[in-house]
Enzyme design. Structure first.
Site, short mmCIF file in Angstrom:
data_model
loop_
_atom_site.label_atom_id
_atom_site.label_comp_id
_atom_site.label_asym_id
_atom_site.label_seq_id
_atom_site.Cartn_x
_atom_site.Cartn_y
_atom_site.Cartn_z
N TYR A 115 -9.54 16.42 -3.84
CA TYR A 115 -8.94 15.68 -4.96
C TYR A 115 -8.17 16.65 -5.86
CZ TYR A 115 -8.28 12.88 -9.14
OH TYR A 115 -7.71 12.23 -10.22
N LYS A 129 -4.00 16.83 -6.78
CA LYS A 129 -3.43 16.82 -8.13
C LYS A 129 -2.66 18.12 -8.40
CE LYS A 129 -4.55 12.62 -9.18
NZ LYS A 129 -3.50 11.60 -9.35
N ASP A 141 0.88 -1.18 0.00
CA ASP A 141 0.00 0.00 0.00
C ASP A 141 0.91 1.22 0.00
OD1 ASP A 141 -1.61 2.16 0.83
OD2 ASP A 141 -2.94 0.83 1.97
N THR A 185 -12.24 4.02 -16.35
CA THR A 185 -11.49 2.96 -15.65
C THR A 185 -12.32 2.62 -14.41
OG1 THR A 185 -10.33 4.62 -14.34
CG2 THR A 185 -9.27 3.97 -16.41
N GLU A 186 -11.68 2.15 -13.36
CA GLU A 186 -12.42 1.92 -12.10
C GLU A 186 -12.47 3.19 -11.26
OE1 GLU A 186 -10.73 -1.53 -10.16
OE2 GLU A 186 -11.01 -2.76 -11.93
P1 NDP Z 1 -8.27 2.83 -11.20
O1 NDP Z 1 -9.14 2.89 -9.99
O2 NDP Z 1 -8.73 2.02 -12.37
O3 NDP Z 1 -6.81 2.33 -10.78
C1 NDP Z 1 -6.18 2.89 -9.65
C2 NDP Z 1 -4.94 2.09 -9.29
O4 NDP Z 1 -4.34 2.71 -8.14
C3 NDP Z 1 -5.26 0.66 -8.91
O5 NDP Z 1 -4.30 -0.20 -9.49
C4 NDP Z 1 -5.10 0.64 -7.39
O6 NDP Z 1 -4.58 -0.61 -6.96
C5 NDP Z 1 -4.03 1.71 -7.19
N1 NDP Z 1 -4.08 2.24 -5.82
C6 NDP Z 1 -5.05 3.00 -5.26
N2 NDP Z 1 -4.76 3.21 -3.97
C7 NDP Z 1 -3.58 2.58 -3.71
C8 NDP Z 1 -2.78 2.42 -2.57
N3 NDP Z 1 -3.11 2.97 -1.39
N4 NDP Z 1 -1.65 1.69 -2.65
C9 NDP Z 1 -1.29 1.13 -3.84
N5 NDP Z 1 -2.01 1.24 -4.96
C10 NDP Z 1 -3.15 1.95 -4.90
O7 NDP Z 1 -8.05 4.36 -11.63
P2 NDP Z 1 -7.25 5.02 -12.86
O8 NDP Z 1 -6.44 4.04 -13.57
O9 NDP Z 1 -8.21 5.86 -13.59
O10 NDP Z 1 -6.32 6.03 -12.02
C11 NDP Z 1 -4.91 6.03 -12.09
C12 NDP Z 1 -4.42 7.42 -11.80
O11 NDP Z 1 -4.92 8.31 -12.79
C13 NDP Z 1 -4.86 8.01 -10.46
O12 NDP Z 1 -3.79 8.72 -9.91
C14 NDP Z 1 -5.99 8.97 -10.85
O13 NDP Z 1 -6.14 10.03 -9.95
C15 NDP Z 1 -5.50 9.46 -12.19
N6 NDP Z 1 -6.49 10.00 -13.11
C16 NDP Z 1 -7.56 9.29 -13.50
C17 NDP Z 1 -8.47 9.84 -14.40
C18 NDP Z 1 -9.71 9.13 -14.84
O14 NDP Z 1 -10.64 9.80 -15.30
N7 NDP Z 1 -9.77 7.80 -14.76
C19 NDP Z 1 -8.26 11.17 -14.95
C20 NDP Z 1 -7.10 11.84 -14.45
C21 NDP Z 1 -6.24 11.26 -13.58
P3 NDP Z 1 -5.10 -1.44 -5.68
O15 NDP Z 1 -6.52 -1.01 -5.41
O16 NDP Z 1 -4.99 -2.87 -6.09
O17 NDP Z 1 -4.14 -1.08 -4.61
C1 8X3 Z 2 -10.05 12.64 -12.85
C2 8X3 Z 2 -10.65 13.67 -13.75
O1 8X3 Z 2 -12.51 15.34 -14.03
O2 8X3 Z 2 -12.98 13.43 -12.64
O3 8X3 Z 2 -8.83 13.07 -12.38
O4 8X3 Z 2 -11.54 15.16 -11.83
S1 8X3 Z 2 -11.97 14.42 -13.00
#
Ligand code: NDP
Ligand code: 8X3
Length: 253
Positions: free
Chosen positions: A152, A156, A59, A187-188
């Site tokens: 959030y 960022k 984590d 994504t998730e």
């Molecule tokens: P997902 O939820 O699909 O994936 C998030 C990943 O982060 C998972 O693999 C999860 O793994 C890991 N994670 C979360 N918390 C922890 C922790 N405490 N320790 C280790 N791993 C952790 O989301 P995205 O792929 O969309 O997000 C990836 C990044 O992109 C994030 O930083 C998010 O803020 C950013 N982002 C996403 C956007 C979107 O619209 N999807 C837009 C802009 C930025 P596990 O739970 O197995 O630990």
């Molecule tokens: C994720 C993009 O628009 O949901 O970082 O904040 S938004």
């Protein structure tokens, strides 16, 4: 050993797609995340490629776990060429005066402190070798602040600032730092933000051809194919239908 990339949060979304993209292109991959069974799934998914894989199940919020996992890697795996600080999340959407403070803690601890712990543990290996590339996954939310997004967005914004700071600190060591700011990507992410509410998560992407995790993986891979003297410092990527967080031209469905 061939080139090595380490990706935090490789169990889902961007991280998982990045792992697959780089494995397909001959990189050895270090994949991290809390869900061990998901890391095992990624191993199966890349089994057809000629790549070595190391899984680190920790984590990012737990500093000593993160440090122990990274310090404990076999020596050959410490020659990390690329670090992708991707693990992150949004939890909840509320006004500042009625938010759940535990949600704030999770976001700050993961998106800011977790990113720092991993960076602090990995960058000395890059400094020692005089080369490396760090990608920090920020968001358009880091500059485009929106109602209910407060903490959030703040995490960022911090990532944006840290990318700039890292670039200044690491420039003399020939280490590139690229800050990636995606917009809406399916994504998730929203499922996590809305604590498992699938209908609410789905509604975020209604009428939009959102970015996919593969789009982000493609862009990050592209950045790594440029000549050694070229660094893309900042990249903002949105779906064509998104001009800003609250400005999305949705199809009527
Ligand atoms: P997902 O939820 O699909 O994936 C998030 C990943 O982060 C998972 O693999 C999860 O793994 C890991 N994670 C979360 N918390 C922890 C922790 N405490 N320790 C280790 N791993 C952790 O989301 P995205 O792929 O969309 O997000 C990836 C990044 O992109 C994030 O930083 C998010 O803020 C950013 N982002 C996403 C956007 C979107 O619209 N999807 C837009 C802009 C930025 P596990 O739970 O197995 O630990
Ligand atoms: C994720 C993009 O628009 O949901 O970082 O904040 S938004």
């Amino acid at each position: 050993m061939d080139r090595i990339i380490m990706i935090t949060g490789a169990t889902a979304g961007f991280g998982r797609a990045i792992a697959k993209k780089f494995a397909a292109n001959g990189y050895n991959i270090i994949i991290t995340g809390r869900r061990k069974e998901r890391l095992d799934e990624v191993i199966k998914e890349v089994s057809g490629y000629n790549t070595d894989i190391l899984t680190l199940n920790f984590d990012v919020r737990k500093r000593y776990e993160a440090e122990a996992a990274i310090e404990g890697m076999p020596e050959k795996w410490k020659n990390i060429d690329i670090l992708v600080n991707n693990a992150g999340l949004a939890v909840g959407m509320s006004h500042i005066h009625d938010a759940n403070v535990d949600d704030w803690d999770r976001m700050i601890d993961t998106n800011v402190k977790g990113l720092l712990y991993v960076t602090r543990a990995v960058t000395p290996f890059m400094v020692a070798r005089g080369s490396g590339h760090v990608f920090n996954i920020s968001s358009i939310a880091g500059t485009d602040i929106y109602e209910y997004g407060n903490v959030y967005c703040a995490t960022k914004s911090a990532v944006n600032t840290l990318s700039r700071a890292m670039r200044i600190d690491l420039v003399k060591h020939n280490i590139k730092v690229t800050n990636i700011a995606p917009g809406m990507a399916e994504t998730e992410f929203s499922l996590v933000r809305f604590k498992g509410d699938k209908a609410r998560a789905r509604s975020v992407y209604e009428g939009v051809d959102a970015l996919t995790a593969d789009d982000i993986a493609e862009v990050i891979y592209y950045c790594t194919t440029l000549p050694g003297h070229v660094c893309i410092n900042d990249l903002t990527i949105t779906p064509v239908q998104q001009a800003a967080v609250g400005h999305v031209a949705r199809r009527q469905e």
